[in-house]
Write an enzyme that holds these catalytic residues in place. Structure first.
Site, short mmCIF file in Angstrom:
data_model
loop_
_atom_site.label_atom_id
_atom_site.label_comp_id
_atom_site.label_asym_id
_atom_site.label_seq_id
_atom_site.Cartn_x
_atom_site.Cartn_y
_atom_site.Cartn_z
N HIS A 1 0.75 -1.25 0.00
CA HIS A 1 0.00 0.00 0.00
C HIS A 1 0.79 1.31 0.00
O HIS A 1 0.18 2.36 -0.14
CB HIS A 1 -0.96 0.01 1.19
CG HIS A 1 -1.94 -1.11 1.15
ND1 HIS A 1 -2.91 -1.23 0.18
CD2 HIS A 1 -2.07 -2.20 1.95
CE1 HIS A 1 -3.62 -2.32 0.39
NE2 HIS A 1 -3.12 -2.93 1.45
N CYS B 1 -6.10 0.74 -7.88
CA CYS B 1 -5.92 -0.17 -9.01
C CYS B 1 -7.04 -1.21 -8.97
O CYS B 1 -7.13 -2.00 -8.01
CB CYS B 1 -4.57 -0.86 -8.93
SG CYS B 1 -3.15 0.26 -8.95
N ILE C 1 -8.03 8.23 4.51
CA ILE C 1 -7.93 6.77 4.46
C ILE C 1 -8.21 6.18 5.83
O ILE C 1 -7.99 6.81 6.86
CB ILE C 1 -6.56 6.31 3.94
CG1 ILE C 1 -5.41 6.85 4.80
CG2 ILE C 1 -6.38 6.73 2.47
CD1 ILE C 1 -4.04 6.32 4.40
N HIS D 1 -3.31 -2.89 8.14
CA HIS D 1 -4.38 -3.24 7.19
C HIS D 1 -4.97 -1.97 6.61
O HIS D 1 -5.28 -1.03 7.34
CB HIS D 1 -5.48 -4.04 7.90
CG HIS D 1 -6.68 -4.29 7.05
ND1 HIS D 1 -6.67 -5.20 6.01
CD2 HIS D 1 -7.93 -3.75 7.07
CE1 HIS D 1 -7.88 -5.20 5.43
NE2 HIS D 1 -8.64 -4.32 6.06
#
Length: 140
Positions: free
Chosen positions: A30, A96, A119, A130
């Site tokens: 990430h 993506c 986020i 995570h």
């Protein structure tokens, strides 16, 4: 040989503060400060990001930031968000999305989209472990 109790405590605290495998996996999947929407196939392939040996990952999000900026969300740069922690500030991200449903690695093909979003992540021992998702944020 006897080790003083204070040294044992210091070593234990140091071990807890060290990044673990979940944090390293989070970074790999990430965080990429140089990511662009047209590089999804290349970066996901290079980093070997997939569900398992036989399945392409449906969606993967890259955060265009340093590890320190993202880790700060687990501290003063974040706030509780259910069982997760939400960033106080928006981040540039690249989402993506798998284009060829049913494809198997290494034939995964992705469509990238640049966004600016807060986020939500899960933190463990002060480290992000995570990525939960991005949050559309509207200013008043």
């Amino acid at each position: 040989m006897r080790i003083p109790f204070a040294c044992v405590l210091l070593l234990s605290a140091t071990a807890l503060a060290q990044p673990n495998d979940s944090y390293r996996k989070f970074i790999n999947q990430h965080i990429n400060g140089r990511m662009s929407a047209d590089r999804c196939d290349q970066v996901i392939g290079e980093r070997n990001i997939k569900i398992n040996v036989n399945d392409c990952k449906e969606k993967n999000t890259f955060i265009l930031a340093t590890t320190n900026h993202v880790r700060a969300i687990c501290g003063q740069a974040g706030e509780p968000f259910g069982q997760m922690t939400k960033s106080l500030q928006p981040f540039q991200i690249i989402v993506c999305q798998l284009r060829n449903q049913g494809a198997r690695p290494p034939r995964c093909q992705y469509r990238g989209q640049a966004r600016t979003r807060k986020i939500a992540i899960r933190c463990a021992n002060g480290f992000p472990v995570h990525f939960e998702g991005d949050i559309v944020h509207f200013e008043n």
